[in-house]
Design a protein around this motif. Structure first.
Motif, PDB file in Angstrom:
ATOM      1  N   TYR A 177       0.837  -1.206   0.000  1.00 51.92           N
ATOM      2  CA  TYR A 177       0.000   0.000   0.000  1.00 51.92           C
ATOM      3  C   TYR A 177       0.875   1.261   0.000  1.00 51.92           C
ATOM      4  CZ  TYR A 177      -3.019   3.645   1.902  1.00 51.92           C
ATOM      5  OH  TYR A 177      -3.691   4.812   2.109  1.00 51.92           O
ATOM      6  N   ALA A 178       1.863   1.311   0.885  1.00 55.39           N
ATOM      7  CA  ALA A 178       2.735   2.489   0.979  1.00 55.39           C
ATOM      8  C   ALA A 178       3.516   2.724  -0.316  1.00 55.39           C
ATOM      9  CB  ALA A 178       3.693   2.333   2.159  1.00 55.39           C
ATOM     10  N   GLN A 179       3.945   1.651  -0.957  1.00 50.47           N
ATOM     11  CA  GLN A 179       4.723   1.777  -2.187  1.00 50.47           C
ATOM     12  C   GLN A 179       3.874   2.243  -3.368  1.00 50.47           C
ATOM     13  OE1 GLN A 179       8.129   1.419  -2.709  1.00 50.47           O
ATOM     14  NE2 GLN A 179       8.098   1.473  -0.478  1.00 50.47           N
ATOM     15  N   LEU A 180       2.622   1.835  -3.409  1.00 44.01           N
ATOM     16  CA  LEU A 180       1.770   2.148  -4.558  1.00 44.01           C
ATOM     17  C   LEU A 180       0.909   3.390  -4.365  1.00 44.01           C
ATOM     18  CD1 LEU A 180       0.587  -1.439  -5.560  1.00 44.01           C
ATOM     19  CD2 LEU A 180       2.394  -0.058  -6.601  1.00 44.01           C
ATOM     20  N   LYS A 181       0.760   3.856  -3.145  1.00 47.97           N
ATOM     21  CA  LYS A 181      -0.143   4.967  -2.851  1.00 47.97           C
ATOM     22  C   LYS A 181       0.225   6.233  -3.625  1.00 47.97           C
ATOM     23  CE  LYS A 181      -3.452   6.991  -0.552  1.00 47.97           C
ATOM     24  NZ  LYS A 181      -4.812   6.838  -0.986  1.00 47.97           N
ATOM     25  N   HIS A 182       1.514   6.501  -3.818  1.00 48.34           N
ATOM     26  CA  HIS A 182       1.896   7.718  -4.551  1.00 48.34           C
ATOM     27  C   HIS A 182       1.533   7.630  -6.032  1.00 48.34           C
ATOM     28  CE1 HIS A 182       5.413   5.154  -5.278  1.00 48.34           C
ATOM     29  NE2 HIS A 182       5.643   5.894  -6.337  1.00 48.34           N
ATOM     30  N   GLU A 183       1.523   6.410  -6.602  1.00 50.23           N
ATOM     31  CA  GLU A 183       1.134   6.219  -8.004  1.00 50.23           C
ATOM     32  C   GLU A 183      -0.382   6.189  -8.179  1.00 50.23           C
ATOM     33  OE1 GLU A 183       2.767   2.670  -9.795  1.00 50.23           O
ATOM     34  OE2 GLU A 183       4.627   2.903  -8.659  1.00 50.23           O
ATOM     35  N   ILE A 184      -1.066   5.655  -7.173  1.00 52.78           N
ATOM     36  CA  ILE A 184      -2.518   5.463  -7.241  1.00 52.78           C
ATOM     37  C   ILE A 184      -3.122   6.102  -5.995  1.00 52.78           C
ATOM     38  CG2 ILE A 184      -4.369   3.779  -7.501  1.00 52.78           C
ATOM     39  CD1 ILE A 184      -2.181   1.766  -8.413  1.00 52.78           C
ATOM     40  N   PRO A 185      -3.351   7.415  -6.038  1.00 47.01           N
ATOM     41  CA  PRO A 185      -3.815   8.132  -4.843  1.00 47.01           C
ATOM     42  C   PRO A 185      -5.120   7.610  -4.243  1.00 47.01           C
ATOM     43  CG  PRO A 185      -3.131   9.668  -6.546  1.00 47.01           C
ATOM     44  CD  PRO A 185      -3.124   8.312  -7.164  1.00 47.01           C
ATOM     45  N   ASP A 186      -6.007   7.026  -5.066  1.00 46.81           N
ATOM     46  CA  ASP A 186      -7.279   6.538  -4.521  1.00 46.81           C
ATOM     47  C   ASP A 186      -7.210   5.070  -4.083  1.00 46.81           C
ATOM     48  OD1 ASP A 186      -7.088   5.675  -7.184  1.00 46.81           O
ATOM     49  OD2 ASP A 186      -9.251   5.737  -7.504  1.00 46.81           O
ATOM     50  N   LEU A 187      -6.025   4.514  -3.990  1.00 43.18           N
ATOM     51  CA  LEU A 187      -5.839   3.144  -3.510  1.00 43.18           C
ATOM     52  C   LEU A 187      -6.102   3.109  -2.007  1.00 43.18           C
ATOM     53  CD1 LEU A 187      -4.813   0.240  -4.208  1.00 43.18           C
ATOM     54  CD2 LEU A 187      -2.539   1.028  -3.509  1.00 43.18           C
ATOM     55  N   SER A 188      -6.810   2.093  -1.565  1.00 49.36           N
ATOM     56  CA  SER A 188      -7.049   1.933  -0.125  1.00 49.36           C
ATOM     57  C   SER A 188      -6.365   0.660   0.353  1.00 49.36           C
ATOM     58  CB  SER A 188      -8.543   1.867   0.177  1.00 49.36           C
ATOM     59  OG  SER A 188      -9.082   0.634  -0.256  1.00 49.36           O
ATOM     60  N   LEU A 189      -6.084   0.631   1.646  1.00 48.48           N
ATOM     61  CA  LEU A 189      -5.478  -0.560   2.232  1.00 48.48           C
ATOM     62  C   LEU A 189      -6.431  -1.747   2.106  1.00 48.48           C
ATOM     63  CD1 LEU A 189      -3.059  -1.766   3.679  1.00 48.48           C
ATOM     64  CD2 LEU A 189      -4.006  -0.929   5.836  1.00 48.48           C
ATOM     65  N   GLY A 190      -7.727  -1.490   2.220  1.00 55.18           N
ATOM     66  CA  GLY A 190      -8.718  -2.553   2.045  1.00 55.18           C
ATOM     67  C   GLY A 190      -8.655  -3.171   0.659  1.00 55.18           C
ATOM     68  N   THR A 191      -8.444  -2.344  -0.359  1.00 53.92           N
ATOM     69  CA  THR A 191      -8.307  -2.844  -1.732  1.00 53.92           C
ATOM     70  C   THR A 191      -7.091  -3.757  -1.844  1.00 53.92           C
ATOM     71  OG1 THR A 191      -9.401  -0.923  -2.682  1.00 53.92           O
ATOM     72  CG2 THR A 191      -7.937  -2.148  -4.144  1.00 53.92           C
TER      73      THR A 191
END
Length: 136
Positions: A31-45
């Motif tokens: 999640y932490a690694q991808l969050k900057h690329e995909i701002p609407d990514l959630s930990l639940g996803t």
């Protein structure tokens, strides 16, 4: 249609990250690694997709390491070393899961072996040298 593309973009990004890292990350790390690329990514996803990938056999769980489930994008049988102190996980590329062992397990269990994981546990050299340094 755009919603489906976003959904698959997230799913594809999670799987791609796991397939292209030699680390064995937790859901939180992914999640932490991808969050900057995909701002609407959630930990639940991330958790939902990891569960789906495990069910589909696309990834494997290495279980609980220092209280956190860790994942591996490599599903071919291979050997791991896990440090009991720091939780570091290393693929032991020169070692191979013996086919004879898998066959013997299948025979003894009277079942078909679908997956075999061989893992060594101990103290890595970094943690071992820190222990030695702290004791002196």
């Amino acid at each position: 249609m755009e919603q489906k593309q976003k959904h698959f973009r997230k799913r594809d990004a999670i799987l791609s990250y796991l397939r292209h890292t030699d680390q064995h990350p937790s859901a939180e790390t992914i999640y932490a690694q991808l969050k900057h690329e995909i701002p609407d990514l959630s930990l639940g996803t991330v958790y939902r997709n990891l569960a789906l990938f495990k069910q589909q056999g696309l990834i494997q769980s290495l279980g609980d390491v220092n209280g956190v489930e860790r994942f591996d994008g490599t599903v071919v049988p291979h050997v791991h070393f896990i440090c009991n102190v720091c939780g570091d996980i290393v693929d032991l590329k020169e070692l191979h899961v013996p086919e004879l062992l898998c066959n013997k397990a299948a025979t003894e269990a009277g079942a078909e072996v679908e997956q075999c994981m061989l893992t060594f546990f101990g103290t890595c050299s970094k943690c071992g040298s820190e222990t030695t340094t702290n004791e002196q």
